[in-house]
Design an enzyme around this catalytic site. Sequence first.
Site, PDB file in Angstrom:
ATOM      1  N   LYS A 111       0.853  -1.178   0.127  1.00 43.59           N
ATOM      2  CA  LYS A 111       0.114  -0.047  -0.051  1.00 43.59           C
ATOM      3  C   LYS A 111       0.897   1.170   0.211  1.00 43.59           C
ATOM      4  CE  LYS A 111      -4.016  -2.039   2.167  1.00 43.59           C
ATOM      5  NZ  LYS A 111      -5.079  -1.802   3.329  1.00 43.59           N
ATOM      6  N   LYS A 192      -7.660 -11.918  -6.844  1.00 46.86           N
ATOM      7  CA  LYS A 192      -9.081 -11.903  -6.200  1.00 46.86           C
ATOM      8  C   LYS A 192      -9.592 -10.617  -6.494  1.00 46.86           C
ATOM      9  CE  LYS A 192     -10.378 -12.055  -1.291  1.00 46.86           C
ATOM     10  NZ  LYS A 192      -9.784 -11.890  -0.036  1.00 46.86           N
ATOM     11  N   LYS A 195     -12.742  -4.750  -3.854  1.00 48.52           N
ATOM     12  CA  LYS A 195     -13.745  -3.581  -3.946  1.00 48.52           C
ATOM     13  C   LYS A 195     -12.642  -2.365  -4.347  1.00 48.52           C
ATOM     14  CE  LYS A 195     -14.140  -3.155   1.095  1.00 48.52           C
ATOM     15  NZ  LYS A 195     -13.583  -1.914   1.443  1.00 48.52           N
TER      16      LYS A 195
END
Length: 327
Positions: A111, A192, A195
Amino acid sequence: MVRVFSGIQPSGDLQLGNYLGALRRFAREQDDADSIFCIVDLHAITVPQDPVELRARTIQTANLYLASGIDPERATLFVQSHVAAHTELAWLMECTASFGELSRMTQFKEKSDRRDFVSGALFTYPALMAADILLYDTHRVPVGDDQRQHLELTRDVAMRFNSRYGDTFVVPEAAIPKAAARVMDLQTPTNKMSKSADSPQGTVSMLDEPKAIEKKFKRAVTDNDAEVHYDPETKPGVSNLLSILGACTDRDPEVVAGDYTQYGPLKADAAAAVIELLAPVQARFAELAADPDATAELLAISAERAREMAAPVLTRAHEAIGLLPRR
């Protein structure tokens, strides 16, 4: 009764993987455990957020939980920032976790990569996650592969705290979802479905209209050999479609594969099954979205319940570590 804790960020539209892999299962199992569901808005602000959008998404996330069948009379659904004990216990967890442990968290590396601004909280948020879990004497935590490392840190920190200061925290166990509930991106089936991923055509939102869902499944990536069988390693795209259709219809994907010889009908049936499954959820969501004040009231009631559960655990931790009792 076994206590289960799960947290989710209000940082994007919940998608099909969230529903099949978590929300539907949570609704089915809420009578089998003391279930606590936390909308972790404090985790969301480890990266910059638009304030108006964050508030809207927090209510939206709550409504999607409720529309999926989570009953606030049978489970506790609340917003993390409404229970101050989370941040209080997080400091004790930061004091117990080591710098080395936090620096090895792979999600921080991912991140923070190529970001102009990296907050200190993005580095320490596994300590807040540990506090979220330990604050409720949690026995089981449903986790996917991407969160196993954080749960292991939670377990390590709890055991270290208990070893230093006496038996204080319940050490939680992982509850690993069934592999059949794993939903992959329709365009990149080795990843995967997420969202927060930048793959709008590969992600099916829980609120997508039927025509949008049909279009995304029609364009889903498969392969060139035109054979339908379940093999996630060599045929990830086809296997993902079989897994989704199997999860929607409560059938084994390998059994589902026996019904098809061509990709077209498989894509069409998978889309139809998803549309049918999400229709009542979307209808209920629309009802809830029309009255956001009612949702806010339900969250407030559950937050009070969460504060009552968290208070003795926080007091226990304060006493164990030697903080002066409050008067």
